[in-house]
Design an enzyme around this catalytic site. Sequence first.
Site, short mmCIF file in Angstrom:
data_model
loop_
_atom_site.label_atom_id
_atom_site.label_comp_id
_atom_site.label_asym_id
_atom_site.label_seq_id
_atom_site.Cartn_x
_atom_site.Cartn_y
_atom_site.Cartn_z
N GLY A 146 -1.50 -9.55 12.58
CA GLY A 146 -2.07 -8.23 12.88
C GLY A 146 -2.83 -7.58 11.75
N THR A 147 -3.59 -8.38 11.01
CA THR A 147 -4.44 -7.79 9.98
C THR A 147 -5.86 -8.31 10.13
OG1 THR A 147 -4.87 -7.51 7.61
CG2 THR A 147 -3.68 -9.52 8.26
N HIS A 182 0.81 -1.23 0.00
CA HIS A 182 0.00 0.00 0.00
C HIS A 182 0.84 1.27 0.00
CE1 HIS A 182 -3.59 -2.52 1.73
NE2 HIS A 182 -3.43 -2.68 0.43
C1 BJW Z 1 -3.14 -6.98 16.71
C2 BJW Z 1 -2.57 -6.18 17.68
C3 BJW Z 1 -1.42 -6.67 18.29
C4 BJW Z 1 -4.26 -5.11 16.94
N1 BJW Z 1 -0.93 -7.85 17.92
N2 BJW Z 1 -2.66 -8.16 16.37
C5 BJW Z 1 -12.97 -7.90 -3.32
C6 BJW Z 1 -14.09 -7.96 -2.52
C7 BJW Z 1 -14.64 -6.81 -1.95
C8 BJW Z 1 -14.05 -5.56 -2.16
C9 BJW Z 1 -12.94 -5.50 -2.95
C10 BJW Z 1 -12.41 -6.64 -3.52
N3 BJW Z 1 -11.31 -6.28 -4.22
C11 BJW Z 1 -11.13 -4.95 -4.08
C12 BJW Z 1 -12.12 -4.44 -3.34
C13 BJW Z 1 -12.28 -3.01 -2.94
C14 BJW Z 1 -11.37 -2.61 -1.79
C15 BJW Z 1 -11.64 -3.51 -0.59
O1 BJW Z 1 -10.89 -4.41 -0.26
N4 BJW Z 1 -12.72 -3.25 0.12
C16 BJW Z 1 -13.11 -4.05 1.29
C17 BJW Z 1 -12.76 -3.30 2.57
C18 BJW Z 1 -14.57 -4.34 1.21
N5 BJW Z 1 -9.96 -2.66 -2.19
C19 BJW Z 1 -9.39 -1.67 -2.82
O2 BJW Z 1 -10.02 -0.64 -3.09
C20 BJW Z 1 -7.95 -1.82 -3.25
N6 BJW Z 1 -7.84 -1.51 -4.62
C21 BJW Z 1 -8.25 -2.34 -5.59
O3 BJW Z 1 -8.60 -3.47 -5.35
O4 BJW Z 1 -8.23 -1.79 -6.85
C22 BJW Z 1 -8.98 -2.45 -7.88
C23 BJW Z 1 -10.46 -2.41 -7.55
C24 BJW Z 1 -11.04 -1.23 -7.11
C25 BJW Z 1 -12.41 -1.19 -6.76
C26 BJW Z 1 -13.18 -2.35 -6.84
C27 BJW Z 1 -12.58 -3.53 -7.26
C28 BJW Z 1 -11.21 -3.56 -7.61
C29 BJW Z 1 -7.05 -0.82 -2.54
C30 BJW Z 1 -7.02 -1.02 -1.08
C31 BJW Z 1 -6.12 0.06 -0.44
C32 BJW Z 1 -6.20 0.04 1.08
N7 BJW Z 1 -5.67 1.25 1.57
C33 BJW Z 1 -5.54 1.42 3.02
C34 BJW Z 1 -5.00 2.86 3.28
C35 BJW Z 1 -3.52 2.96 2.93
C36 BJW Z 1 -3.03 4.35 3.08
C37 BJW Z 1 -3.11 4.85 4.50
O5 BJW Z 1 -2.53 4.24 5.42
O6 BJW Z 1 -3.76 5.86 4.70
O7 BJW Z 1 -4.64 0.44 3.57
S1 BJW Z 1 -7.05 1.13 3.92
C38 BJW Z 1 -6.29 0.39 5.31
O8 BJW Z 1 -6.71 -1.00 5.41
C39 BJW Z 1 -4.80 0.36 5.01
C40 BJW Z 1 -4.41 -0.99 5.53
O9 BJW Z 1 -3.19 -1.39 4.93
C41 BJW Z 1 -5.58 -1.84 5.16
C42 BJW Z 1 -5.70 -3.11 5.96
O10 BJW Z 1 -5.92 -2.86 7.32
P1 BJW Z 1 -5.22 -3.79 8.41
O11 BJW Z 1 -3.75 -3.65 8.30
O12 BJW Z 1 -5.76 -5.14 8.33
O13 BJW Z 1 -5.63 -3.05 9.77
P2 BJW Z 1 -6.96 -3.18 10.65
O14 BJW Z 1 -7.02 -2.00 11.53
O15 BJW Z 1 -8.13 -3.45 9.81
O16 BJW Z 1 -6.74 -4.48 11.52
C43 BJW Z 1 -5.80 -4.53 12.59
C44 BJW Z 1 -5.75 -5.96 13.09
O17 BJW Z 1 -4.69 -6.09 14.02
C45 BJW Z 1 -7.03 -6.40 13.83
O18 BJW Z 1 -7.39 -7.68 13.36
C46 BJW Z 1 -6.60 -6.46 15.31
O19 BJW Z 1 -7.26 -7.50 16.04
C47 BJW Z 1 -5.12 -6.78 15.16
N8 BJW Z 1 -4.29 -6.30 16.26
N9 BJW Z 1 -3.34 -5.02 17.82
C48 BJW Z 1 -1.62 -8.59 16.99
N10 BJW Z 1 -0.77 -5.95 19.27
#
Ligand code: BJW
Length: 251
Positions: free
Chosen positions: A198-199, A131
Site C-alpha cells: 500500500g505505498t 515519518h
Molecule cells: C492500496 C489500497 C488498499 C490504496 N490496499 N493498496 C531522492 C529522489 C528524489 C527526491 C528525494 C530523494 N530523496 C529525498 C527526496 C525529497 C523528498 C522526496 O522523496 N520527494 C519525492 C516525492 C520526489 N523526501 C523528503 O523530503 C524526505 N526527507 C529527506 O529526504 O530529507 C533529506 C533531503 C531533503 C531534501 C532533498 C534531499 C534530501 C522526507 C519525506 C517525508 C514524507 N512525509 C509525508 C508526510 C508525513 C506527515 C503527514 O502524514 O502529514 O509522509 S508525505 C506522505 O508521503 C507521507 C507518506 O508517509 C508518504 C508516502 O506516501 P504513501 O504511504 O506511499 O501513500 P500514497 O498515497 O502515495 O500511496 C498509497 C498507495 O496505496 C497507492 O499506491 C495505492 O494504489 C495504494 N492503495 N488503497 C492496497 N486498500
Amino acid sequence: MSASVDIERARRLVGKAPRVVALTGAGISAESGVPTFRDAGGLWRNYRPEELATPQAFARDPRTAWEWYDWRRSVLAGCAPNPGHRALARFFLRRGAAGLVTQNVDGLHTRAAVEEAGEGPPEAALPIELHGAVGRDRCNRCETRFPAEPLGDALPRCDSCGGLRRPDVVLFGESLDGEVLARAYSLAERADLCLVVGTSAVVYPAAAVPLATLEAGGSLIEVNLEDTPLTRSATVALRGAAGEVLPALLD
Ligand code: BJW
Ligand code: ZN
C-alpha cells in the site's frame, strides 16, 4: 498469471524466508477510512497533501496547516485497525525475525499489535515509524514532545519554552531520524524477503528500504491496487486490497 497462482507462489516465498521485513504505506490504512495522499479524493479544501506537509506551509500559514492536521486527527479518532494491520501484527508476533517498517503516522499498526498481543507486545512486533506519529506534538524550538490536543482558538505552544508546537511528523524536505532510519535499513539488509504494502513508493528515503533487501539478494512481494515504480523489481505482485490479500498471504 492468475491471482490464485500468484498468492500460492507468494505464500511459498513467505514460508521459506527465515527473515521477513515489511514496508507499509497509506494504502494499508485506506480500508480503515484513513485518506491516502496521492489517490483521487486526496484533496482537502482544494489543497494537495504535498503542499500542506511542508515546513514552508507551517511557516507561511500555520493556522491552515494546523487545521489540516486537526481534521486528520478527528478522522483518525473514528478509525480502527483493519484485517490487513491485524494479519501483519499476528505474523510478526509469531515470527519475530526481522520486522515492520511503516511510513504511516496513524498509529494503527501499534494498535493492531496491542490488540493481537493482548497488551504489552514485544518490541519486535511494534512498527518502526519512519515519518513519526500524528498523535504527538513536538516543540518547533526545543523539541519537547507532548500528547496531541484538539486545536483551539490560539495555536498550541510549548509548556517549557513557549515555542510553537507542531505535529511530531516528518515533513517534505526534513530529515528522517537517523537512528530510526538506520534500524529500518539494517532490518531490510538482513531480510530474505521484503513485503511492500500500500505505498506509491515515490517518497525517499522510505522507498529505498525494499531496495536494500533486493541489493542484498532477497526477494520482494508487492501488495497494491495498482503498479508502482517497484512493481518490475517484485518477485510477485499481488493486485488487491491489503485487508483481503494480507490475511490470505500470512495466516
Ligand atoms: C492500496 C489500497 C488498499 C490504496 N490496499 N493498496 C531522492 C529522489 C528524489 C527526491 C528525494 C530523494 N530523496 C529525498 C527526496 C525529497 C523528498 C522526496 O522523496 N520527494 C519525492 C516525492 C520526489 N523526501 C523528503 O523530503 C524526505 N526527507 C529527506 O529526504 O530529507 C533529506 C533531503 C531533503 C531534501 C532533498 C534531499 C534530501 C522526507 C519525506 C517525508 C514524507 N512525509 C509525508 C508526510 C508525513 C506527515 C503527514 O502524514 O502529514 O509522509 S508525505 C506522505 O508521503 C507521507 C507518506 O508517509 C508518504 C508516502 O506516501 P504513501 O504511504 O506511499 O501513500 P500514497 O498515497 O502515495 O500511496 C498509497 C498507495 O496505496 C497507492 O499506491 C495505492 O494504489 C495504494 N492503495 N488503497 C492496497 N486498500
Ligand atoms: Zn519548547
